[in-house]
Design an enzyme around this catalytic site. Structure first.
Site, PDB file in Angstrom:
ATOM      1  N   GLY A  10     -70.383  13.038 -59.982  1.00  0.00           N
ATOM      2  CA  GLY A  10     -69.356  12.515 -59.090  1.00  0.00           C
ATOM      3  C   GLY A  10     -67.990  12.797 -59.678  1.00  0.00           C
ATOM      4  O   GLY A  10     -67.699  12.362 -60.794  1.00  0.00           O
ATOM      5  N   GLN A  13     -62.281   9.616 -58.332  1.00  0.00           N
ATOM      6  CA  GLN A  13     -61.291   9.013 -59.228  1.00  0.00           C
ATOM      7  C   GLN A  13     -61.908   8.591 -60.564  1.00  0.00           C
ATOM      8  O   GLN A  13     -61.349   8.846 -61.630  1.00  0.00           O
ATOM      9  CB  GLN A  13     -60.656   7.790 -58.547  1.00  0.00           C
ATOM     10  CG  GLN A  13     -59.850   8.110 -57.291  1.00  0.00           C
ATOM     11  CD  GLN A  13     -58.431   8.550 -57.609  1.00  0.00           C
ATOM     12  OE1 GLN A  13     -58.207   9.316 -58.530  1.00  0.00           O
ATOM     13  NE2 GLN A  13     -57.479   8.066 -56.833  1.00  0.00           N
ATOM     14  N   ARG A  89     -69.062  -4.980 -51.949  1.00  0.00           N
ATOM     15  CA  ARG A  89     -69.870  -3.960 -52.622  1.00  0.00           C
ATOM     16  C   ARG A  89     -71.188  -3.754 -51.874  1.00  0.00           C
ATOM     17  O   ARG A  89     -71.730  -2.656 -51.829  1.00  0.00           O
ATOM     18  CB  ARG A  89     -70.145  -4.377 -54.070  1.00  0.00           C
ATOM     19  CG  ARG A  89     -68.912  -4.383 -54.971  1.00  0.00           C
ATOM     20  CD  ARG A  89     -69.278  -4.770 -56.394  1.00  0.00           C
ATOM     21  NE  ARG A  89     -68.109  -4.757 -57.284  1.00  0.00           N
ATOM     22  CZ  ARG A  89     -67.341  -5.802 -57.522  1.00  0.00           C
ATOM     23  NH1 ARG A  89     -67.587  -6.949 -56.921  1.00  0.00           N
ATOM     24  NH2 ARG A  89     -66.325  -5.712 -58.357  1.00  0.00           N
ATOM     25  N   THR A 120     -72.113   3.310 -59.636  1.00  0.00           N
ATOM     26  CA  THR A 120     -72.086   3.234 -58.177  1.00  0.00           C
ATOM     27  C   THR A 120     -72.444   1.831 -57.680  1.00  0.00           C
ATOM     28  O   THR A 120     -73.384   1.204 -58.165  1.00  0.00           O
ATOM     29  CB  THR A 120     -73.070   4.260 -57.584  1.00  0.00           C
ATOM     30  OG1 THR A 120     -72.752   5.561 -58.097  1.00  0.00           O
ATOM     31  CG2 THR A 120     -72.996   4.288 -56.070  1.00  0.00           C
ATOM     32  N   HIS A 176     -73.061  -7.850 -60.389  1.00  0.00           N
ATOM     33  CA  HIS A 176     -71.685  -7.341 -60.329  1.00  0.00           C
ATOM     34  C   HIS A 176     -71.167  -7.555 -58.910  1.00  0.00           C
ATOM     35  O   HIS A 176     -71.128  -6.646 -58.091  1.00  0.00           O
ATOM     36  CB  HIS A 176     -71.680  -5.856 -60.693  1.00  0.00           C
ATOM     37  CG  HIS A 176     -70.309  -5.252 -60.776  1.00  0.00           C
ATOM     38  ND1 HIS A 176     -69.296  -5.781 -61.542  1.00  0.00           N
ATOM     39  CD2 HIS A 176     -69.790  -4.140 -60.191  1.00  0.00           C
ATOM     40  CE1 HIS A 176     -68.217  -5.014 -61.427  1.00  0.00           C
ATOM     41  NE2 HIS A 176     -68.496  -4.023 -60.613  1.00  0.00           N
TER      42      HIS A 176
END
EC number: 1.1.1.37
Length: 320
Positions: A10, A13, A89, A120, A176
């Site tokens: 990936g 950013q 998320r 991810t 998370h």
């Protein structure tokens, strides 16, 4: 002796920031992979051209071919869709689950001995799925969550107490997401637990509670400010800390989304727990004692993660 090879899956950013940090720290040679032709090649070349100025020796290669990650020592997975304002998320679940299947197959075929760090989102469900899709040993597949959440907690605490961040330790466990569990009892300033600092008048319980909530909302706060994406500097730095612990066999005690098999009373699932990271990957899950209220919050977080796992099974029946 050849330099370690670090594959970044990936080139968005976080991926680009990871490539720069890995090169600056000279942790190894970088392969930056993405399905969007031109993006990984352009970012890799740009970072490589900063080498003479920043004085690092590292090879950087951008690619769209999984064959180029062959033999990687570490794979850091950032591929997928980032959060946008208003998204949780968990909203990313269906899209990113398909990405994890593709990535898992690519890693299994080309870098089966790698230590894999997943970033991810939704993190706990994605790292669980990635381990199944890749078939890699559970101790070699881990999610980056607790290091980042703890770093946010530490930053807010250092600001509140006006002390160096070097003297602040903090622990965040659980999923998370909104149910994460910042543990004030296990968090300190130069060894002094936060509850003692409240008693000493350094802060109030109300301010501490607000910091805990801000930590839970840390990712959403940045998403709301950026408007077009999510955090990338701190997540990248957190993953690099984990990769370095593995490559240098540092035996760091870091909170990560790790596979639990009996620890904390959990079986066959990934969630944020204290771990020891060394050359063996996740070498130990540190089963710390939780108080009644802490256990209740942790159980709530675990149940949220289990809900995501069940949703994943509904989308892809190969997951068990």
């Amino acid at each position: 002796m050849a330099r370690p090879k670090i594959a970044l899956i990936g080139a968005g950013q976080i991926g680009g920031t990871l490539a720069h940090l890995v090169a600056l720290k000279e942790l190894g040679d970088v392969v930056l992979f993405d399905i969007a032709d031109g993006t990984p090649q352009g970012k890799a070349l740009d970072i490589a051209e900063s080498g003479p100025v920043e004085r690092f020796d590292a090879s950087l290669k951008g690619t769209t071919d999984y064959a180029d990650i062959a033999g990687a020592d570490v794979c850091i997975v950032t591929a997928g869709v980032p959060r946008k304002p208003g998204m949780s998320r968990d909203d990313l679940l269906g899209i990113n689950l398909k990405v994890m299947k593709s990535v898992g197959e690519g890693i299994a075929a080309n870098a089966p001995d790698a230590f894999v760090i997943c970033i991810t989102n939704p993190l706990d469900a994605m790292v669980w799925a990635l381990q199944q899709f890749s078939g890699l040993p559970k101790e070699k597949v881990v999610g980056m969550a607790g290091v980042l959440d703890s770093a946010r907690f530490r930053h807010f605490l250092a600001e509140e107490f006006n002390v160096s961040m070097k003297d602040v330790t903090a622990f965040v466990l659980g999923g998370h997401g909104d149910t994460m569990v910042p543990l004030t009892r296990y968090s300190t300033v130069a060894g002094i637990p936060l509850p003692d600092l409240v008693e000493m008048g350094w802060t109030s319980q109300e301010k501490l509670d607000a910091i805990v909530q801000r930590t839970r909302d840390g990712g959403a706060e940045i998403v709301g400010l950026l408007k077009t994406g999510s955090a990338f500097y701190a997540p990248a730095a957190s993953a690099v800390e984990m990769a370095e612990a593995y490559l240098k066999d540092q035996k760091r005690l870091l909170p990560c989304a790790a596979y639990c098999d009996g620890e904390f009373g959990l079986n066959d699932m990934y969630v944020g727990v204290p771990t020891i990271i060394g050359a063996g990957g996740i070498e130990k899950v540190v089963d710390i004692k939780l108080g009644k209220d802490e256990q209740a919050m942790f159980d709530n977080s675990v149940n949220a993660v289990k809900g995501l796992m069940e949703a994943c099974k509904g989308i892809d029946d190969s997951l068990v």
